[in-house]
Scaffold this active site. Structure first.
Site, PDB file in Angstrom:
ATOM      1  N   ARG A  16       0.835  -1.193   0.000  1.00  0.00           N
ATOM      2  CA  ARG A  16       0.000   0.000   0.000  1.00  0.00           C
ATOM      3  C   ARG A  16       0.874   1.249   0.000  1.00  0.00           C
ATOM      4  O   ARG A  16       1.836   1.329   0.751  1.00  0.00           O
ATOM      5  CB  ARG A  16      -0.909   0.001   1.235  1.00  0.00           C
ATOM      6  CG  ARG A  16      -2.144   0.868   1.061  1.00  0.00           C
ATOM      7  CD  ARG A  16      -3.108   0.701   2.227  1.00  0.00           C
ATOM      8  NE  ARG A  16      -3.721  -0.620   2.306  1.00  0.00           N
ATOM      9  CZ  ARG A  16      -4.831  -0.857   2.987  1.00  0.00           C
ATOM     10  NH1 ARG A  16      -5.441   0.118   3.627  1.00  0.00           N
ATOM     11  NH2 ARG A  16      -5.351  -2.075   3.025  1.00  0.00           N
ATOM     12  N   SER A 100      -8.522   0.188   0.028  1.00  0.00           N
ATOM     13  CA  SER A 100      -9.606   0.120   0.996  1.00  0.00           C
ATOM     14  C   SER A 100     -10.174   1.509   1.307  1.00  0.00           C
ATOM     15  O   SER A 100     -10.724   2.162   0.435  1.00  0.00           O
ATOM     16  CB  SER A 100      -9.125  -0.590   2.264  1.00  0.00           C
ATOM     17  OG  SER A 100     -10.178  -0.777   3.171  1.00  0.00           O
ATOM     18  N   HIS A 101     -10.000   1.961   2.549  1.00  0.00           N
ATOM     19  CA  HIS A 101     -10.581   3.237   2.979  1.00  0.00           C
ATOM     20  C   HIS A 101      -9.579   4.392   2.904  1.00  0.00           C
ATOM     21  O   HIS A 101      -9.921   5.514   3.275  1.00  0.00           O
ATOM     22  CB  HIS A 101     -11.079   3.107   4.423  1.00  0.00           C
ATOM     23  CG  HIS A 101      -9.982   2.743   5.384  1.00  0.00           C
ATOM     24  ND1 HIS A 101      -9.607   1.438   5.615  1.00  0.00           N
ATOM     25  CD2 HIS A 101      -9.159   3.512   6.127  1.00  0.00           C
ATOM     26  CE1 HIS A 101      -8.610   1.432   6.489  1.00  0.00           C
ATOM     27  NE2 HIS A 101      -8.317   2.672   6.813  1.00  0.00           N
ATOM     28  N   LYS A 110      -3.940  -6.538  -2.258  1.00  0.00           N
ATOM     29  CA  LYS A 110      -4.182  -7.606  -1.299  1.00  0.00           C
ATOM     30  C   LYS A 110      -4.015  -8.920  -2.054  1.00  0.00           C
ATOM     31  O   LYS A 110      -4.634  -9.121  -3.095  1.00  0.00           O
ATOM     32  CB  LYS A 110      -5.594  -7.503  -0.714  1.00  0.00           C
ATOM     33  CG  LYS A 110      -5.805  -6.260   0.154  1.00  0.00           C
ATOM     34  CD  LYS A 110      -7.218  -6.205   0.734  1.00  0.00           C
ATOM     35  CE  LYS A 110      -7.384  -4.990   1.633  1.00  0.00           C
ATOM     36  NZ  LYS A 110      -8.753  -4.894   2.208  1.00  0.00           N
ATOM     37  N   ASP A 244     -17.182   0.136   3.421  1.00  0.00           N
ATOM     38  CA  ASP A 244     -15.934   0.863   3.206  1.00  0.00           C
ATOM     39  C   ASP A 244     -15.574   0.822   1.717  1.00  0.00           C
ATOM     40  O   ASP A 244     -16.327   0.300   0.900  1.00  0.00           O
ATOM     41  CB  ASP A 244     -14.809   0.332   4.109  1.00  0.00           C
ATOM     42  CG  ASP A 244     -14.364  -1.076   3.772  1.00  0.00           C
ATOM     43  OD1 ASP A 244     -15.083  -1.777   3.046  1.00  0.00           O
ATOM     44  OD2 ASP A 244     -13.276  -1.480   4.245  1.00  0.00           O
ATOM     45  N   ASP A 246     -13.507  -0.729  -0.363  1.00  0.00           N
ATOM     46  CA  ASP A 246     -13.458  -1.974  -1.146  1.00  0.00           C
ATOM     47  C   ASP A 246     -14.581  -2.932  -0.737  1.00  0.00           C
ATOM     48  O   ASP A 246     -14.615  -4.072  -1.187  1.00  0.00           O
ATOM     49  CB  ASP A 246     -12.089  -2.647  -1.044  1.00  0.00           C
ATOM     50  CG  ASP A 246     -11.692  -3.015   0.381  1.00  0.00           C
ATOM     51  OD1 ASP A 246     -12.221  -2.409   1.323  1.00  0.00           O
ATOM     52  OD2 ASP A 246     -10.844  -3.901   0.556  1.00  0.00           O
ATOM     53  N   ASP A 248     -15.403  -4.665   1.801  1.00  0.00           N
ATOM     54  CA  ASP A 248     -15.254  -5.931   2.536  1.00  0.00           C
ATOM     55  C   ASP A 248     -15.708  -5.777   3.985  1.00  0.00           C
ATOM     56  O   ASP A 248     -15.871  -6.758   4.691  1.00  0.00           O
ATOM     57  CB  ASP A 248     -13.815  -6.474   2.456  1.00  0.00           C
ATOM     58  CG  ASP A 248     -12.784  -5.546   3.062  1.00  0.00           C
ATOM     59  OD1 ASP A 248     -13.105  -4.372   3.352  1.00  0.00           O
ATOM     60  OD2 ASP A 248     -11.632  -5.981   3.262  1.00  0.00           O
ATOM     61  N   ARG A 249     -15.934  -4.529   4.422  1.00  0.00           N
ATOM     62  CA  ARG A 249     -16.456  -4.292   5.768  1.00  0.00           C
ATOM     63  C   ARG A 249     -17.822  -3.628   5.675  1.00  0.00           C
ATOM     64  O   ARG A 249     -18.056  -2.790   4.800  1.00  0.00           O
ATOM     65  CB  ARG A 249     -15.516  -3.379   6.560  1.00  0.00           C
ATOM     66  CG  ARG A 249     -14.228  -4.056   6.956  1.00  0.00           C
ATOM     67  CD  ARG A 249     -13.409  -3.193   7.883  1.00  0.00           C
ATOM     68  NE  ARG A 249     -12.961  -1.975   7.238  1.00  0.00           N
ATOM     69  CZ  ARG A 249     -12.672  -0.844   7.887  1.00  0.00           C
ATOM     70  NH1 ARG A 249     -12.829  -0.773   9.187  1.00  0.00           N
ATOM     71  NH2 ARG A 249     -12.242   0.203   7.221  1.00  0.00           N
ATOM     72  N   HIS A 331     -14.817  -6.575  10.466  1.00  0.00           N
ATOM     73  CA  HIS A 331     -14.445  -7.659   9.563  1.00  0.00           C
ATOM     74  C   HIS A 331     -15.115  -8.934  10.074  1.00  0.00           C
ATOM     75  O   HIS A 331     -14.995  -9.266  11.257  1.00  0.00           O
ATOM     76  CB  HIS A 331     -12.921  -7.871   9.542  1.00  0.00           C
ATOM     77  CG  HIS A 331     -12.178  -6.877   8.714  1.00  0.00           C
ATOM     78  ND1 HIS A 331     -12.165  -6.923   7.335  1.00  0.00           N
ATOM     79  CD2 HIS A 331     -11.427  -5.811   9.054  1.00  0.00           C
ATOM     80  CE1 HIS A 331     -11.433  -5.921   6.870  1.00  0.00           C
ATOM     81  NE2 HIS A 331     -10.975  -5.231   7.890  1.00  0.00           N
TER      82      HIS A 331
END
Length: 454
Positions: A16, A100-101, A110, A244, A246, A248-249, A331
């Site tokens: 990242r 992500s965020h 990832k 978020d 991406d 995933d949350r 998560h």
């Protein structure tokens, strides 16, 4: 790109950094080659989010992988859990391009092995970094005798069908739900997953826009769910969901616009999963509420406490055969989803639980939200080790108090507990406190913070 530069972007669980200042497409191409070399893959799958730099980085990674002989399947725009689905369903190692965020100028990768098994520092990422370092200094590796193919595949409908096969929503009552996608990938997945369900969906910020024009796509920060809370109240909705960047949350707010703690969602989903899998094991990290292991035991399950972080949760799930795992950061991990995290599946469980009875969400989750919590409080400190030692010394000899150092410092008494952990990436100490009532929690919070910030 020096070794020192790479250490700035190769983190514990992923890659990242700022594009193009810290990394770019030429480096992404080397990461693609290094990935297939380290995981010994002859085929991989790649997805990406809506950030402006994502398509180019993903294509460069694909070139690097194909150059070393791996066949590449591109699934295009997707959520991170959609990429995990593709890795699991296709049996292929995967790469997801997302930060992500994080703010718009960031991007990342990832990585996972076939079946969505995570690739972190101890499971291949350090070797990938070493190869990229070598190749930046000595030149790219020789191409394979036969380069791999690059093809495209649609996976969104299969992803939705897989999730909907895991939660029965056929008999729920109609619900009005406000969904804040934060201009992230929830705007891509929600319309397909929710299609045909008895839901009146009020969409917010569904336009895919990696510059995040409305608010950061980080619902863990209370300021980023203010719009959602107001809209739930204005619409008279049954609940609100926030994803978020991406997707995933997933974060939940009740019919009053009040946030539902991720611990309460963990407990609710754990109870539902244990009804399907009697006697199962449920993983929770050490910052989730006392209510989580209590609910797991009440429903005939075995709770297992672990460190914070997806690699620890997934490792423990694989080791114990756990049916479900949850973290305080929203998560949620499912055995039926290759032990990977998916906020969407947790959201479907909430919709099924709420729609399967007549009461409001606030009443439903009250049974799972039993204690007063501080939330995560960050303090910037010059010397993390010294401040942690000072706090440990202050509580070490108190009667009825136990200390453990599984992850940072956890101090537990009959009526309260707190955990103090150092951030891996910033000069911060993170404090989480829970107590049986609000006055006890507030007093303890002030006491610990005075030691941390002394």
């Amino acid at each position: 790109m020096t070794a020192a530069d790479l250490s700035q972007i190769v983190k514990a669980y992923d890659v990242r950094g700022v594009v193009p200042d810290q990394w770019d497409e030429s480096l992404a191409e080397l990461f693609g080659a290094a990935f297939v070399r380290v995981v010994d893959a002859d085929a991989i799958v790649i997805g990406h989010d809506m950030r402006p730099s994502s398509p180019g980085l993903a294509a460069a990674f694909a070139r690097g992988a194909a150059r070393l002989g791996a066949d590449v399947t591109l699934i295009g725009l997707c959520s991170t859990d959609q990429l995990y689905f593709a890795s699991g369903a296709l049996g292929l190692p995967g790469a997801m391009f997302t930060a992500s965020h994080n703010p718009a100028q960031y991007n990342g990768i990832k990585l996972c092995r076939a079946g969505a098994a995570p690739v972190g520092q101890d499971t291949g990422l350090s070797e990938i970094r070493a190869l990229v370092e070598r190749w930046t200094e000595q030149g790219a590796p020789e191409p394979a005798a036969t380069e791999g193919t690059v093809s495209e595949r649609e996976t969104l409908k299969d992803y939705a069908a897989h999730l909907l096969g895991l939660v029965d929503l056929s008999a729920i009552r109609p619900l009005k739900v406000v969904v804040d996608a934060g201009n992230g990938m929830g705007g891509h997945t929600v319309p397909t997953v929710f299609d045909g369900l008895p839901l009146d969906v009020v969409p917010m910020y569904f336009e895919l826009d990696g510059t995040f024009p409305n608010h950061e796509a980080n619902p863990l920060d209370p300021k980023n769910i203010v719009d959602l809370q107001a809209r739930v109240r204005a619409e008279g909705a049954d609940l609100g969901l926030a994803f978020d960047g991406d997707a995933d949350r997933c974060f939940v707010v009740d019919e009053n616009g009040d946030p539902v703690s991720p611990s309460a969602i963990t407990a609710l989903v754990a109870a539902r999963e244990l009804a399907k899998n009697p006697g199962g094991t449920v993983i929770h990290n050490l910052i989730t509420s006392w209510s989580v292991p209590e609910v797991v035991r009440e429903n005939g399950g075995t709770p297992v406490r672990t460190r914070v972080g997806h690699s620890f949760i997934k490792e423990e799930m694989a080791k114990t055969g756990a049916i479900f795992g949850g973290e305080h950061s929203a998560h949620y991990y499912f055995k039926d989803f290759w032990n990977a995290d998916t906020g969407m599946l947790a959201a479907l469980h909430v919709l099924a639980a709420l729609g399967g009875q007549d009461g409001p969400l606030s009443a439903l989750v009250a049974a799972y939200d039993r204690y007063a919590s501080s939330g995560e409080i960050n303090s910037t400190v010059a010397d993390q080790t010294a401040r942690l030692a000072a706090v440990k010394a202050a509580y070490a000899d108190r009667d009825g108090v136990t200390l453990d150092e599984l992850d940072g410092l956890t101090v537990t008494a009959a009526d309260w507990w707190f955990n103090l952990r150092a951030s891996n990436t910033e000069p911060l100490l993170r404090l989480n406190i829970e107590a049986r009532d609000e006055p006890t929690m507030s007093a303890l919070r002030d006491e610990v913070l005075s030691l941390v910030r002394a």
